[in-house]
Write an enzyme that holds these catalytic residues in place. Sequence first.
Site, PDB file in Angstrom:
ATOM      1  N   ILE A  59     -12.481  18.784  -1.624  1.00 39.56           N
ATOM      2  CA  ILE A  59     -12.270  20.080  -0.963  1.00 39.56           C
ATOM      3  C   ILE A  59     -13.188  21.106  -1.625  1.00 39.56           C
ATOM      4  CG2 ILE A  59     -10.567  21.905  -0.521  1.00 39.56           C
ATOM      5  CD1 ILE A  59      -9.968  19.362   1.049  1.00 39.56           C
ATOM      6  N   ASN A  75      -2.046  16.950  -2.536  1.00 40.39           N
ATOM      7  CA  ASN A  75      -2.637  15.665  -2.164  1.00 40.39           C
ATOM      8  C   ASN A  75      -1.671  14.572  -2.589  1.00 40.39           C
ATOM      9  OD1 ASN A  75      -4.681  13.687  -1.490  1.00 40.39           O
ATOM     10  ND2 ASN A  75      -5.070  13.473  -3.693  1.00 40.39           N
ATOM     11  N   GLU A  97       5.465   6.215  -0.472  1.00 40.80           N
ATOM     12  CA  GLU A  97       4.744   7.450  -0.097  1.00 40.80           C
ATOM     13  C   GLU A  97       5.417   8.094   1.117  1.00 40.80           C
ATOM     14  OE1 GLU A  97       0.404   7.389   0.199  1.00 40.80           O
ATOM     15  OE2 GLU A  97       0.375   5.514  -0.932  1.00 40.80           O
ATOM     16  N   GLY A 125      -3.527   7.857   8.919  1.00 42.75           N
ATOM     17  CA  GLY A 125      -2.586   8.968   9.119  1.00 42.75           C
ATOM     18  C   GLY A 125      -1.134   8.540   9.115  1.00 42.75           C
ATOM     19  N   ASN A 170       0.838   8.713   6.597  1.00 45.04           N
ATOM     20  CA  ASN A 170       1.571   9.769   5.890  1.00 45.04           C
ATOM     21  C   ASN A 170       1.758  11.001   6.783  1.00 45.04           C
ATOM     22  OD1 ASN A 170       2.344   9.250   2.941  1.00 45.04           O
ATOM     23  ND2 ASN A 170       0.303   8.344   3.071  1.00 45.04           N
ATOM     24  N   ASP A 210      -8.190  14.336  -7.727  1.00 45.69           N
ATOM     25  CA  ASP A 210      -6.962  13.785  -8.332  1.00 45.69           C
ATOM     26  C   ASP A 210      -6.581  14.415  -9.671  1.00 45.69           C
ATOM     27  OD1 ASP A 210      -6.930  11.917  -6.199  1.00 45.69           O
ATOM     28  OD2 ASP A 210      -8.207  10.534  -7.316  1.00 45.69           O
ATOM     29  N   HIS A 230      -1.626  10.605  -3.890  1.00 48.11           N
ATOM     30  CA  HIS A 230      -2.492   9.561  -4.443  1.00 48.11           C
ATOM     31  C   HIS A 230      -1.604   8.337  -4.710  1.00 48.11           C
ATOM     32  CE1 HIS A 230      -5.964   7.969  -6.581  1.00 48.11           C
ATOM     33  NE2 HIS A 230      -5.121   7.550  -7.505  1.00 48.11           N
TER      34      HIS A 230
HETATM   35  C1  GAR Z   1      -2.523   6.551   1.175  1.00 47.05           C
HETATM   36  O1  GAR Z   1      -2.129   5.401   0.463  1.00 47.05           O
HETATM   37  C2  GAR Z   1      -2.909   7.660   0.213  1.00 47.05           C
HETATM   38  O2  GAR Z   1      -2.109   7.692  -0.949  1.00 47.05           O
HETATM   39  C3  GAR Z   1      -4.313   7.280  -0.111  1.00 47.05           C
HETATM   40  O3  GAR Z   1      -4.868   6.881   1.115  1.00 47.05           O
HETATM   41  C4  GAR Z   1      -3.844   6.304   1.911  1.00 47.05           C
HETATM   42  C5  GAR Z   1      -3.863   6.976   3.254  1.00 47.05           C
HETATM   43  O4  GAR Z   1      -3.017   6.315   4.143  1.00 47.05           O
HETATM   44  N1  GAR Z   1      -5.041   8.362  -0.695  1.00 47.05           N
HETATM   45  C6  GAR Z   1      -5.923   8.209  -1.668  1.00 47.05           C
HETATM   46  O5  GAR Z   1      -6.234   7.123  -2.130  1.00 47.05           O
HETATM   47  C7  GAR Z   1      -6.525   9.526  -2.180  1.00 47.05           C
HETATM   48  N2  GAR Z   1      -7.200   9.333  -3.432  1.00 47.05           N
HETATM   49  P1  GAR Z   1      -2.620   6.988   5.534  1.00 47.05           P
HETATM   50  O6  GAR Z   1      -3.911   7.468   6.199  1.00 47.05           O
HETATM   51  O7  GAR Z   1      -1.993   5.869   6.314  1.00 47.05           O
HETATM   52  O8  GAR Z   1      -1.680   8.120   5.253  1.00 47.05           O
END
Ligand code: GAR
Length: 232
Positions: A94, A108, A180, A13, A15, A151, A110
Site C-alpha cells: 500500500i 491486513n 481466517e 476473495g 475472506n 506484514d 496474514h
Molecule cells: C489468505 O490466506 C490470506 O491470509 C493470504 O492470502 C489468502 C487470500 O485468500 N494473504 C497473504 O498471504 C498476505 N501476505 P482469499 O483471497 O481467498 O481471501
Amino acid sequence: MSLPVAVFASGSGSNLQAILDHHATLDAPPWRVQLVISDQEDARALRRAHRSGIRSRFLPVAGRSSGDVAAETLDILSSADIGFIALAGYLRLIPADVVEAFRERMVNIHPALLPAFGGKGMYGMRVHEAVLASGARLTGPTVHFVDEEYDRGPIVAQWPVSVRAGDDPHALAARVLRVEHLLYPRVVDHLSRALARGRRPTPFSPPGTAFLAKSQAGADVARSISAGFTGD
Ligand code: GAR
C-alpha cells in the site's frame, strides 16, 4: 449512518466472502462493505462483490509509480467516503500516502503468526511451505494494522492453529483459511464498530463463552477452540 468499509483483494476473495456472510448475520451493524478494490481485473473477489451488489473497482498497479497509484486510490476512497479498509489477500504494497491517511484504520490478514513468516514475497502457499520447513508446531492467522512495510504493523489479533505430522502446504493452508474465515470478519466488526462510534480501535480478544453460547457462528468458533484451534 453506517461506516463505509472498503475491502482490497487480489485473488479468490474467500475472506471477503466471509466478511459479507458474517455481516449478513449481524443485527443493524454500524458498518457495511461499500467498495471492493482489486489490482487484478479478473479477480474472483470482484465477481463476488458484483454478486452481492457491492461497487467494485479494478485499480491497476503494475508498471505505475507509487505516487500515481496513491493519488488514484485516495481519490476513489474519498469519493466513497471510506472510513476503514480491510486487505483480504491483497498482494501489493500500500503506498505510503494511503497508509498515512488510514493509519490504524486499515488492517491486513496474514496466514501465519507474525512477526514470523512474513515480509515481501511471503504470501499464499510460500508462507505455509516456510512454516513446515521450520518445524514449527503452531501457525495461524494474524490480523495487523497496515504500515509502510509488508506484514509489519501492530498486531490486532492472532489465533493459533496446530501443525500436524504429515501436513503438506495445501492441507495446512486449508486449515488456516478456515480459521481466517472465523477470525477476520469478527475483527473487522470489532474495529469498525469502534471507529463508527468515534473511538480508537483496541486489539480484538478471542470471543468469550457468553458470545460463544449466543449464535450458530459462536458455536462454530467454540468447536474450533475445543478442537485446539485446529480449524476442523
Ligand atoms: C489468505 O490466506 C490470506 O491470509 C493470504 O492470502 C489468502 C487470500 O485468500 N494473504 C497473504 O498471504 C498476505 N501476505 P482469499 O483471497 O481467498 O481471501
